[in-house]
Write a protein that holds these residues in place. Structure first.
Motif, PDB file in Angstrom:
ATOM      1  N   UNK A  89       0.841  -1.202   0.000  1.00  0.00           N
ATOM      2  CA  UNK A  89       0.000   0.000   0.000  1.00  0.00           C
ATOM      3  C   UNK A  89       0.875   1.250   0.000  1.00  0.00           C
ATOM      4  N   UNK A  90       1.959   1.210   0.777  1.00  0.00           N
ATOM      5  CA  UNK A  90       2.865   2.368   0.803  1.00  0.00           C
ATOM      6  C   UNK A  90       3.483   2.597  -0.579  1.00  0.00           C
ATOM      7  N   UNK A  91       3.882   1.512  -1.234  1.00  0.00           N
ATOM      8  CA  UNK A  91       4.471   1.640  -2.573  1.00  0.00           C
ATOM      9  C   UNK A  91       3.451   2.173  -3.582  1.00  0.00           C
ATOM     10  N   UNK A  92       2.165   1.836  -3.386  1.00  0.00           N
ATOM     11  CA  UNK A  92       1.112   2.386  -4.244  1.00  0.00           C
ATOM     12  C   UNK A  92       1.112   3.911  -4.180  1.00  0.00           C
ATOM     13  N   UNK A  93       1.333   4.448  -2.982  1.00  0.00           N
ATOM     14  CA  UNK A  93       1.338   5.909  -2.816  1.00  0.00           C
ATOM     15  C   UNK A  93       2.534   6.560  -3.510  1.00  0.00           C
ATOM     16  N   UNK A  94       3.517   5.751  -3.894  1.00  0.00           N
ATOM     17  CA  UNK A  94       4.725   6.289  -4.523  1.00  0.00           C
ATOM     18  C   UNK A  94       4.784   6.004  -6.032  1.00  0.00           C
ATOM     19  N   UNK A  95       3.759   5.350  -6.579  1.00  0.00           N
ATOM     20  CA  UNK A  95       3.829   4.941  -7.981  1.00  0.00           C
ATOM     21  C   UNK A  95       3.786   6.149  -8.923  1.00  0.00           C
ATOM     22  N   UNK A  96       4.431   5.982 -10.090  1.00  0.00           N
ATOM     23  CA  UNK A  96       4.476   7.065 -11.061  1.00  0.00           C
ATOM     24  C   UNK A  96       3.817   6.728 -12.381  1.00  0.00           C
ATOM     25  N   UNK A  97       3.249   5.515 -12.463  1.00  0.00           N
ATOM     26  CA  UNK A  97       2.588   5.098 -13.697  1.00  0.00           C
ATOM     27  C   UNK A  97       1.481   4.102 -13.363  1.00  0.00           C
TER      28      UNK A  97
END
Length: 466
Positions: A89-97
């Protein structure tokens, strides 16, 4: 109150709270669809697909978690799963595409699968048989209100920051939950079963474990088959209701308000219009009473309420938000106060509120009685995997409902405009409640046979253990 009872209450509290999180994450998406699509420069329907995949993967992975729960320490398993979904979930908040978002949501689903299967397995070993429906309603209600909390978080946090912040907040809470797991007590298998009480008090343990060879027995049990089918059709409708905030946004914008105001107001409306779900413990208690008189009681009761759910929701969709008066600003408190005033003073909004309350109340009868039935018709060691298989049917239905709305909208929008295209599409998805209701009626004929068989096996095993 002794230390053991305190630990039991604490464990139940933790797992009831945990049950909300898979739905919080699902609920975050719809109010943010427009913002995410704009930021990532993609079509809105692609986000519906990503959300549907998350639901589907969660359900598929829960089967693996459910099988592992029947063989290994459930406390360790739930900690591993929580680390997995919190990080994703944290990585979702950092996605760029969109590709990154899709991948992170896929892995989020793999971790989230532990919540339903392991949580259900633990709670059914704690909850006393005669209060099964009422207390399981709290677990089910927590799941339902998780979606509301997610929608509220998206509507209140995102306008003041960005669509990324709500995902960050949820991931942080997930990591904090891991600390709470250290203090839970894992119950003995079958601890709550009346037929096993004597041997457990005498210090013996009921310890059969699940094996692959038992899967056919679980899948082929008549009550289970009908519970799986009922859940599938029910959740096609439930999955479509994830789009309710989008319907509200469309109706509010149709009244001349900005997107930001509409997003804030839709989150509040989604929460307020689901307040009928608070009646779930009452319907669980009513199911407990009827089940004592006849093992057909729960299924017949739930069948009736599912059918009238469809009627109330369709009526609610059709009523317009005429004469809606809101402050066209980003002030969340002012929007909430005006919405509450509208519910009292504006007959159009009052009627929508009444119908939504009745619809969500009738719908809430399903969860506690469905959970109690799938517990009643399965042996303790089978329950984690039986629930996980049912949860797969649940997830398939929700995924079809969620993604299906987006697909059908693209067709309906060729012929009608907003908000009518949402009204027509969501109304059509309510029709899946008809087969869901009919499966409960058919199921009532099998419940008595399957429940008596489970009780007979437990009594025989208890005698052998002695």
């Amino acid at each position: 109150m002794n230390t053991s009872n305190i630990k039991i209450i604490y464990t139940i509290f933790v797992f009831v709270a945990l049950a909300a999180f898979d739905n919080i994450i699902i609920g975050l998406f719809p109010p943010l669809f427009s913002s995410i699509a704009k930021d990532l420069n993609i079509q809105v329907y692609l986000l519906g697909i990503a959300s549907a995949v998350n639901i589907l993967v969660t359900s598929l992975s829960s089967i693996c978690w459910g099988y592992l729960a029947g063989k290994f320490n459930r406390k360790r398993l739930i900690m591993i799963g929580t680390v997995f979904w919190s990080a994703s979930v944290y990585l979702t908040s950092r996605c760029g595409s969109y590709t990154q978002l899709f991948i992170f949501q896929f892995f989020t689903g793999l971790g989230l699968g532990c919540i339903a299967s392991i949580g259900f397995s633990v709670l059914t070993d704690y909850i006393p048989y005669k209060f099964r429906g009422m207390l399981l309603s709290l677990w089910g209600m927590s799941q339902g209100f998780g979606g509301i909390v997610g929608a509220l978080m998206a509507s209140l946090i995102a306008p003041a920051t960005s669509w990324r912040k709500p995902f960050e907040v949820v991931s942080i809470i997930g990591f904090l939950l891991i600390i709470m797991y250290f203090f839970i007590r894992e119950p003995n298998l079958g601890e709550s079963e009346p037929e096993l009480q004597d041997i457990i008090k005498a210090g013996y343990k009921y310890n059969p474990s699940i094996e692959f060879k038992y899967l056919y027995d679980i899948i082929s049990r008549k009550s289970n088959v009908l519970l799986f089918l009922q859940s599938f059709f029910m959740n096609i409708t439930t999955g479509s209701l994830i789009w309710l905030p989008t319907l509200y946004i469309s109706k509010i914008q149709h009244q001349g308000y900005s997107m930001k105001t509409a997003i804030i107001a839709s989150g509040y409306l989604f929460a307020i219009f689901q307040l009928g779900g608070l009646t779930s413990p009452f319907f669980g208690y009513l199911g407990d009473i009827l089940q004592e008189k006849t093992y057909k009681g729960r299924s017949l009761l739930t069948s009736f309420f599912i059918f009238i759910t469809m009627i109330f929701y369709i009526a609610m969709f059709l009523i317009p938000m005429n004469k809606l008066s809101l402050p066209d600003s980003n002030n969340s408190l002012l929007v909430l106060l005006d919405l509450l005033r509208q519910i009292i003073m504006n007959p159009w909004i009052s009627m929508i509120f009444l119908l939504s309350f009745l619809a969500s109340a009738a719908q809430s009868a399903n969860t506690p009685n469905w959970l109690a039935l799938i517990t009643d018709v399965n042996l303790p060691e089978y329950r984690g995997i039986a629930f996980s298989i049912a949860n797969l049917a649940n997830g398939l239905g929700r995924a079809i409902g969620n993604a299906g709305v987006g697909v059908l909208l693209s067709v309906v929008s060729l012929y009608v405009r907003e908000p009518q295209k949402y009204i027509i599409t969501l109304s059509l998805f309510e029709l899946f409640l008809i087969p869901s209701s009919l499966f409960y009626i058919k199921m009532s004929k099998n419940n008595e046979e399957d429940i008596n068989e489970v009780k007979s096996i437990l009594r025989k095993r208890a005698k052998l253990i002695k």
